[in-house]
Scaffold this motif. Structure first.
Motif, PDB file in Angstrom:
ATOM      1  N   THR A   1       0.834  -1.199   0.000  1.00 17.54           N
ATOM      2  CA  THR A   1       0.000   0.000   0.000  1.00 17.54           C
ATOM      3  C   THR A   1       0.879   1.264   0.000  1.00 17.54           C
ATOM      4  OG1 THR A   1      -0.074   0.205   2.402  1.00 17.54           O
ATOM      5  CG2 THR A   1      -1.750  -1.219   1.391  1.00 17.54           C
TER       6      THR A   1
ATOM      7  N   GLN B   1       0.556   3.679   1.986  1.00 15.55           N
ATOM      8  CA  GLN B   1       0.887   3.977   3.390  1.00 15.55           C
ATOM      9  C   GLN B   1       2.120   3.191   3.834  1.00 15.55           C
ATOM     10  OE1 GLN B   1      -2.392   3.262   6.059  1.00 15.55           O
ATOM     11  NE2 GLN B   1      -1.216   3.923   7.834  1.00 15.55           N
ATOM     12  N   GLU B   2       2.186   1.911   3.449  1.00 17.43           N
ATOM     13  CA  GLU B   2       3.350   1.090   3.823  1.00 17.43           C
ATOM     14  C   GLU B   2       4.627   1.641   3.181  1.00 17.43           C
ATOM     15  OE1 GLU B   2       1.454  -3.357   4.514  1.00 17.43           O
ATOM     16  OE2 GLU B   2       1.713  -2.640   2.457  1.00 17.43           O
TER      17      GLU B   2
ATOM     18  N   ASN C   1       5.218   4.717   2.184  1.00 20.39           N
ATOM     19  CA  ASN C   1       5.586   5.995   2.813  1.00 20.39           C
ATOM     20  C   ASN C   1       6.216   5.783   4.186  1.00 20.39           C
ATOM     21  OD1 ASN C   1       4.714   7.528   0.662  1.00 20.39           O
ATOM     22  ND2 ASN C   1       2.668   7.857   1.484  1.00 20.39           N
ATOM     23  N   GLU C   2       5.709   4.804   4.935  1.00 19.68           N
ATOM     24  CA  GLU C   2       6.241   4.579   6.282  1.00 19.68           C
ATOM     25  C   GLU C   2       7.696   4.108   6.226  1.00 19.68           C
ATOM     26  OE1 GLU C   2       4.377   1.488   8.610  1.00 19.68           O
ATOM     27  OE2 GLU C   2       5.360   2.177  10.440  1.00 19.68           O
TER      28      GLU C   2
END
Ligand SMILES: NC(=O)c1ccc[n+]([C@@H]2O[C@H](COP(=O)([O-])OP(=O)(O)OC[C@H]3O[C@@H](n4cnc5c(N)ncnc54)[C@H](OP(=O)(O)O)[C@@H]3O)[C@@H](O)[C@H]2O)c1
Length: 260
Positions: free
Chosen positions: A103, A105-106, A108-109
């Motif tokens: 994802t 989000q993953e 970016n983290e």
């Protein structure tokens, strides 16, 4: 003592490679500021160092956030007056899945923890290092920046990004007395990251984790994993005056696994 009277800021110092670097730096005479999110882990490492006669302070913070990086550097200045050495070691492996299943989000983290943090902290310590014409930054990258393993696209991208950051910062600061280098460790089997990765890969492949790891080690010239202490020894060297002519480099500490 290779780091006598140096002030070192070490991220991800609560366990694994960061803990080994912190202990070794302190034994070599550096005062160390330890940071990671888990307060109990960094407090315990700071206590180990203090009991051994070293100087250590700790601060719980999330290096993925710029405001937290500002807080870390402000604490270093308040507690020790300056930062001579920055070790960007904090890291996470992230999802062990193919790129198309990851994802945003993953992605970016992982990039925030592994790469943006090193940029933020370097940006924060460099003005004073350049003003003093003295300083060393060490980025803990990985063999994953150089080899082609699957199921680690965010991790490999972030670690390769660290090598670009290393070279570009070295170019900007070499004539201002600052050296910027990177270490690329191979598998350090004793750490939480390494164990969790091994289990995730073995589960996906439906094989026994220890047998899978044994086969993986066959691809290394020395046929064995590295220890956190071996990574720490190389870190001491690169951050000491013994490495005064070394900047912009990435040094493999991988037992002979990658060759550029
Ligand atoms: N182990 C290996 O085989 C290997 C090989 C090559 C490179 N490396 C690199 O070496 C470094 C250390 O890895 P390790 O194996 O020692 O892993 P580890 O045992 O999992 O330790 C990682 C450290 O980073 C900290 N950290 C993670 N996310 C953070 C965040 N958002 N903010 C602040 N601190 C954070 C962790 O503390 P908290 O969780 O408490 O925040 C912990 O102290 C990493 O950059 C890793 O990529 C490891």
């Amino acid at each position: 003592m290779a780091l006598k009277d140096q002030i070192a800021l070490i991220t991800g110092a609560g366990r694994g490679i960061g803990r080994a670097i912190a202990r070794r730096f302190a034994a070599e005479g550096a005062a160390v500021l330890l940071t990671a999110r888990t307060a109990t882990e960094i407090a315990s490492v700071a206590q180990e160092i203090q009991l051994a006669g070293g100087r250590a302070e700790c601060l719980a913070a999330d290096v993925a956030r710029h405001d937290e990086c500002q807080r870390i550097v402000a604490a270093a200045t308040r507690l020790f007056g300056r930062v001579d050495i920055l070790v960007n070691n904090a890291g996470m492996f992230g999802p062990v899945r193919p790129a198309q299943e990851i994802t945003t989000q993953e992605w970016n983290e992982v990039l925030a923890v592994n790469l943006s943090s090193a940029f933020y902290l370097s940006q924060l310590v460099l003005p004073e290092m350049c003003a003093r014409s003295s300083g060393a930054i060490l980025n803990i990258s990985s063999v994953a920046a150089k080899a082609a393993f699957g199921l680690n696209v965010p991790y490999a991208s972030s670690k390769a990004g660290l090598l670009g950051l290393t070279r570009s910062l070295a170019a900007e600061t070499a004539r201002k007395g600052v050296r910027v280098n990177a270490l690329c460790p191979g598998p350090v089997a004793e750490t939480r990251m390494s164990k969790e990765l091994g289990e995730a890969l073995a589960e996906r492949a439906g094989v026994d984790p220890s047998e899978m790891f044994r086969q993986f080690l066959q691809g290394i010239l020395q046929g064995r994993a590295q220890t956190a202490d071996e990574i720490a020894a190389a870190a001491v060297f690169l951050c000491s005056q013994e490495a005064s002519a070394i900047t912009g480099q990435s040094i493999n500490v991988d037992g002979g696994m990658s060759f550029y």
